[in-house]
Write an enzyme that holds these catalytic residues in place. Structure first.
Site, PDB file in Angstrom:
ATOM      1  N   SER A  14       0.940  -1.292  -0.097  1.00  0.00           N
ATOM      2  CA  SER A  14      -0.091  -0.026   0.027  1.00  0.00           C
ATOM      3  C   SER A  14       0.807   1.142   0.137  1.00  0.00           C
ATOM      4  CB  SER A  14      -0.921  -0.068   1.228  1.00  0.00           C
ATOM      5  OG  SER A  14      -0.224   0.318   2.239  1.00  0.00           O
ATOM      6  N   SER A  15       2.181   1.204  -0.261  1.00  0.00           N
ATOM      7  CA  SER A  15       3.181   2.350  -0.232  1.00  0.00           C
ATOM      8  C   SER A  15       3.403   2.637  -1.741  1.00  0.00           C
ATOM      9  CB  SER A  15       4.498   2.004   0.370  1.00  0.00           C
ATOM     10  OG  SER A  15       5.403   2.687  -0.170  1.00  0.00           O
TER      11      SER A  15
END
Lengths: 203, 203
Positions: A14-15
């Site tokens: 999710s980065s």
């Protein structure tokens, strides 16, 4: 360290900056005769230890960082679209990558990881859903039943847990986080320094 | 926006990346026919609003960031030595800069600001002490009595308070923070993007 030691690449699915890094790190390594070990991690677990929060959740910084994601993507010529759901749990994505490495080898695991990143940050797919991960795998020719079961294996869950603990033991607190020749680098904006280290043997 | 609008440069005197930025921002602006407005801010006050902490105070990140300060200084060829006292209050330094701008003009205020940054990050001077700020000023030919009194003026204290509030109203949450032609950039590692914007008129 030998001149051919691998580059350790830690990332959370999710980065956004981890995604940006994922689009260039293998070419960066290849330019200097290196290989890359991809290590999916869970920032949620790490933030619990460090007391940090996802950057989008701080006042002022949150608004800025959304703008920076899109602008940095343009600046580096990387396809990017803001995901509808964010941040989101990344256990399924990380476990799928670990299972693929064990069952299909590193190369296909990296191909799967890149496809998952692209699904989230270009095609706005909810990658927290195991069913979506299975679809992404199927498009790459990965057997759906095997992937679905593989993600659920207790040994794979354990491998991810241990991997996160080992990452923290090496100092990993964010994504992307790169360790090469004993030097640690946090952030896509340190890639010029990584290149300098690989080029000159020191920094 | 006209092509000659000034670049707003927000910085806290205890920010190493703010110091790095201070060593290059005027030349960067001059290359593109721009001027720079230097705005000292107090991150302590801003962190109270945003719920953030100085990066050195987080576990894991703290150790990393000290290493990154020194390594980034080497990479960009900027003199740097780790200060003994850090982080530290920067009211005296900020007020001295604001007083100098009012009493002596922008150019001498910027010269003083650069000297204060250098005192902290090269010569390990405790710049939280007004007496040290006065000494730094004296070395630049600034009257000690006038500076000492100037820093204490209620109007200067008020100017700093208002300046911090105005900065936050513009979204400033860290240091260095640069606003140019409506675009905001946080961090010394965004200076390549600032240069691209100045070069191409867009980013």
């Amino acid at each position: 360290m030998t001149a051919t030691s691998a580059i350790d690449f830690y990332f959370d699915f999710s980065s956004p900056y981890g995604y940006f890094a994922s689009t260039v790190i293998d070419q960066l390594a290849a330019r200097h005769g290196r290989s890359v070990q991809w290590h999916p991690i869970l920032l949620g677990a790490i933030f619990k230890t460090t007391g940090m929060q996802p950057p989008v959740q701080y006042p002022l910084k949150g608004d800025y960082i959304w703008h920076d994601f899109a602008r940095s993507a343009r600046f580096h010529d990387i396809p990017y679209r803001r995901p509808s759901r964010f941040p989101l749990p990344t256990q399924a994505a990380a476990r799928a990558t670990l299972w693929a490495r064990e069952a299909l080898g590193s190369e296909r695991a990296v191909t799967l990881a890149r496809a998952i990143y692209r699904a989230l940050f270009v095609d706005d797919v909810d990658i927290s859903e195991p069913a979506e991960i299975v679809k992404i795998g199927a498009a790459l020719g990965i057997d759906s039943g095997a992937l679905e079961q593989g993600m659920q294996q207790p040994s794979i869950k354990e491998q991810l847990k241990t991997g996160v603990e080992q990452a923290m033991a090496r100092g990993v607190f964010g994504s992307p986080y790169v360790i090469v020749d004993g030097e640690s680098f946090w952030g896509f904006d340190r890639f010029a320094q990584i290149e300098a280290l690989l080029q000159n043997g020191k920094i």
